[in-house]
Design a protein around this motif. Structure first.
Motif, PDB file in Angstrom:
ATOM      1  N   MET A   1      42.625  29.932  44.971  1.00 11.58           N
ATOM      2  CA  MET A   1      41.455  31.002  44.565  1.00 11.58           C
ATOM      3  C   MET A   1      42.170  32.165  43.818  1.00 11.58           C
ATOM      4  SD  MET A   1      38.275  31.344  44.712  1.00 11.58           S
ATOM      5  CE  MET A   1      37.001  32.586  44.974  1.00 11.58           C
ATOM      6  N   ASN A   2      43.490  32.732  44.624  1.00  6.90           N
ATOM      7  CA  ASN A   2      44.153  33.803  44.061  1.00  6.90           C
ATOM      8  C   ASN A   2      44.691  33.746  42.787  1.00  6.90           C
ATOM      9  OD1 ASN A   2      43.785  35.308  46.380  1.00  6.90           O
ATOM     10  ND2 ASN A   2      45.481  34.355  47.210  1.00  6.90           N
ATOM     11  N   ARG A   3      45.069  32.233  42.341  1.00 10.44           N
ATOM     12  CA  ARG A   3      45.381  32.042  41.059  1.00 10.44           C
ATOM     13  C   ARG A   3      44.391  32.325  39.922  1.00 10.44           C
ATOM     14  NH1 ARG A   3      48.050  26.447  38.770  1.00 10.44           N
ATOM     15  NH2 ARG A   3      48.472  27.063  36.912  1.00 10.44           N
ATOM     16  N   HIS A   4      43.122  31.845  40.222  1.00 11.43           N
ATOM     17  CA  HIS A   4      42.360  32.292  39.370  1.00 11.43           C
ATOM     18  C   HIS A   4      41.807  33.613  39.357  1.00 11.43           C
ATOM     19  CE1 HIS A   4      41.383  27.886  38.743  1.00 11.43           C
ATOM     20  NE2 HIS A   4      41.240  27.578  39.968  1.00 11.43           N
ATOM     21  N   LYS A   5      41.769  34.293  40.260  1.00 10.68           N
ATOM     22  CA  LYS A   5      41.562  35.638  40.258  1.00 10.68           C
ATOM     23  C   LYS A   5      42.711  36.456  39.299  1.00 10.68           C
ATOM     24  CE  LYS A   5      39.076  36.656  44.442  1.00 10.68           C
ATOM     25  NZ  LYS A   5      39.301  37.324  45.654  1.00 10.68           N
TER      26      LYS A   5
ATOM     27  N   ILE B   1      44.443  35.029  36.893  1.00 11.28           N
ATOM     28  CA  ILE B   1      44.019  34.924  35.468  1.00 11.28           C
ATOM     29  C   ILE B   1      43.054  35.601  34.894  1.00 11.28           C
ATOM     30  CG2 ILE B   1      43.258  32.944  34.014  1.00 11.28           C
ATOM     31  CD1 ILE B   1      44.923  31.041  35.680  1.00 11.28           C
ATOM     32  N   SER B   2      41.879  35.523  35.620  1.00  9.75           N
ATOM     33  CA  SER B   2      40.655  36.246  35.327  1.00  9.75           C
ATOM     34  C   SER B   2      41.009  37.909  35.076  1.00  9.75           C
ATOM     35  CB  SER B   2      39.574  36.158  36.521  1.00  9.75           C
ATOM     36  OG  SER B   2      38.530  36.840  36.176  1.00  9.75           O
ATOM     37  N   ARG B   3      41.595  38.491  35.778  1.00  8.59           N
ATOM     38  CA  ARG B   3      42.272  39.732  35.775  1.00  8.59           C
ATOM     39  C   ARG B   3      43.121  40.074  34.667  1.00  8.59           C
ATOM     40  NH1 ARG B   3      43.586  41.042  42.055  1.00  8.59           N
ATOM     41  NH2 ARG B   3      41.380  41.047  42.891  1.00  8.59           N
ATOM     42  N   PHE B   4      43.885  39.063  34.331  1.00  8.80           N
ATOM     43  CA  PHE B   4      44.917  39.211  32.937  1.00  8.80           C
ATOM     44  C   PHE B   4      44.005  39.100  31.940  1.00  8.80           C
ATOM     45  CE2 PHE B   4      47.108  36.910  29.861  1.00  8.80           C
ATOM     46  CZ  PHE B   4      48.235  37.727  29.526  1.00  8.80           C
ATOM     47  N   TYR B   5      42.991  38.211  31.963  1.00  6.47           N
ATOM     48  CA  TYR B   5      42.479  37.983  30.553  1.00  6.47           C
ATOM     49  C   TYR B   5      41.273  39.151  30.326  1.00  6.47           C
ATOM     50  CZ  TYR B   5      38.451  35.982  27.703  1.00  6.47           C
ATOM     51  OH  TYR B   5      37.646  36.050  26.699  1.00  6.47           O
ATOM     52  N   THR B   6      40.509  39.766  31.337  1.00  7.79           N
ATOM     53  CA  THR B   6      40.052  40.824  31.313  1.00  7.79           C
ATOM     54  C   THR B   6      40.666  42.002  30.738  1.00  7.79           C
ATOM     55  OG1 THR B   6      38.585  40.236  33.219  1.00  7.79           O
ATOM     56  CG2 THR B   6      38.490  42.568  32.638  1.00  7.79           C
ATOM     57  N   GLY B   7      41.947  42.343  31.404  1.00  7.08           N
ATOM     58  CA  GLY B   7      42.907  43.390  30.887  1.00  7.08           C
ATOM     59  C   GLY B   7      43.308  43.067  29.501  1.00  7.08           C
ATOM     60  N   ALA B   8      43.443  41.831  28.997  1.00  2.00           N
ATOM     61  CA  ALA B   8      43.875  41.668  27.449  1.00  2.00           C
ATOM     62  C   ALA B   8      42.637  42.150  26.825  1.00  2.00           C
ATOM     63  CB  ALA B   8      44.595  40.046  27.491  1.00  2.00           C
ATOM     64  N   VAL B   9      41.486  41.790  27.125  1.00  2.64           N
ATOM     65  CA  VAL B   9      40.392  41.946  26.387  1.00  2.64           C
ATOM     66  C   VAL B   9      40.163  43.439  26.200  1.00  2.64           C
ATOM     67  CG1 VAL B   9      37.921  41.787  26.064  1.00  2.64           C
ATOM     68  CG2 VAL B   9      39.163  39.943  26.683  1.00  2.64           C
ATOM     69  N   MET B  10      40.323  44.325  27.157  1.00  5.65           N
ATOM     70  CA  MET B  10      40.067  45.750  27.197  1.00  5.65           C
ATOM     71  C   MET B  10      41.402  46.292  26.325  1.00  5.65           C
ATOM     72  SD  MET B  10      37.289  46.532  28.975  1.00  5.65           S
ATOM     73  CE  MET B  10      36.652  44.965  28.186  1.00  5.65           C
ATOM     74  N   ALA B  11      42.583  45.701  26.478  1.00  8.90           N
ATOM     75  CA  ALA B  11      43.497  46.411  25.614  1.00  8.90           C
ATOM     76  C   ALA B  11      43.341  46.237  24.136  1.00  8.90           C
ATOM     77  CB  ALA B  11      44.888  45.727  26.041  1.00  8.90           C
ATOM     78  N   PHE B  12      42.764  44.843  23.872  1.00 12.24           N
ATOM     79  CA  PHE B  12      42.431  44.441  22.309  1.00 12.24           C
ATOM     80  C   PHE B  12      41.564  45.496  21.937  1.00 12.24           C
ATOM     81  CE2 PHE B  12      40.051  42.186  19.276  1.00 12.24           C
ATOM     82  CZ  PHE B  12      41.025  41.833  18.398  1.00 12.24           C
ATOM     83  N   LEU B  13      40.326  45.851  22.709  1.00 12.76           N
ATOM     84  CA  LEU B  13      39.122  46.865  22.160  1.00 12.76           C
ATOM     85  C   LEU B  13      39.818  48.186  22.193  1.00 12.76           C
ATOM     86  CD1 LEU B  13      36.404  45.383  24.564  1.00 12.76           C
ATOM     87  CD2 LEU B  13      36.881  45.005  21.960  1.00 12.76           C
TER      88      LEU B  13
END
Length: 272
Positions: free
Chosen positions: A1-5, A7-19
């Motif tokens: 569960m923590n691993r999925h969280k 990954i989700s946070r990393f993905y969200t951070g990458a999208v925000m950084a890209f934007l």
């Protein structure tokens, strides 16, 4: 569960950084002493000072604000009235009109730009109307392409509204105008506000349609930036873009805080 969280946070951070990374770079280099964006040579406010003495940029900016606000107000009024009319149609007519309304949104902007330019030329040469390319044609063009966005923001709110609320207001003694103003408008106001803000955003950002319908004395900010691309974009544009971004950010924060306060007040009323 923590691993999925994670990954989700990393993905969200990458999208925000890209934007937002390009915007951060733009803001940082608006304080750069050097005109070049390839190297940092020191901190300065010179470009902000020069911005307010650059008549060309300020004129383009004021034209952009004028066109965006005037066209968005008219588009919001027309689009809201159109949405109310569409919502009252029968199912077949409603579907047909909605499909026709989608066409300007889905069509490439260059088609709308050329079409509007030809229309204005036809009205001037064949119909004899005093319609020179300028602020008037620019505002009319922006009203035209903003109306569908207002319609599709207001229609969902009309569908969510209790269809008997208007009739109930009439039964309780309101005349048609009072029932519309005091019952219908408050119910669909979030959609009207969203449509207005979307119209302002698209109008501020538009280049293609403005390119075909603007005159030599009605240059907007996107057209001014396009004109500078042939040489080099002035660092004052970085400063102006940074100011616009900060203003938009403050408006969004104020709007969100206002919505949170309103929800808290409503929750307290319900709890009482």
């Amino acid at each position: 569960m923590n691993r999925h969280k994670g990954i989700s946070r990393f993905y969200t951070g990458a999208v925000m950084a890209f934007l937002y990374l390009p915007i951060i770079v733009l803001i940082v280099f608006s304080f750069n002493k050097n005109k070049s964006r390839g190297a940092w040579t020191g901190f300065t406010f010179d470009w902000y000072v020069k911005l307010f003495s650059n008549e060309m940029i300020l004129t383009a900016f004021m034209n952009t604000l004028l066109v965006a606000l005037v066209s968005s107000i008219f588009a919001t009024v027309i689009g809201t009235a159109a949405a109310i009319g569409i919502n009252s149609m029968n199912r077949w007519m409603k579907k047909t009109i909605r499909t026709l309304t989608y066409i300007p949104i889905m069509s490439p902007e260059i088609i709308m730009g050329v079409s509007l330019m030809l229309l204005f030329v036809f009205l001037r040469t064949e119909m004899g109307l005093p319609l020179e390319m300028g602020l008037l044609t620019l505002i009319l063009s922006h009203i035209t392409f903003n109306i569908p966005y207002v319609i599709f923001n207001v229609l969902p709110k009309l569908r969510q509204m209790d269809k008997y609320a208007y009739d109930a207001a009439l039964d309780l003694g309101c005349n048609p105008w009072q029932a519309f103003y005091k019952v219908v408008i408050p119910e669909i106001m979030p959609g009207i506000t969203a449509g207005f803000l979307m119209a302002v955003t698209y109008s501020l950002d538009d280049f293609v349609i403005s390119y075909f319908t603007a005159g030599p004395t009605s240059q907007t900010l996107p057209l001014a930036i396009w004109g500078q691309l042939r040489r080099r974009v002035s660092p004052e544009m970085n400063a102006l873009s940074a100011i616009i971004f900060v203003i938009v950010l403050l408006i969004l924060l104020a709007g969100n805080l206002s919505a949170i306060r309103r929800e808290n007040r409503e929750r307290r009323v319900v709890e009482r």
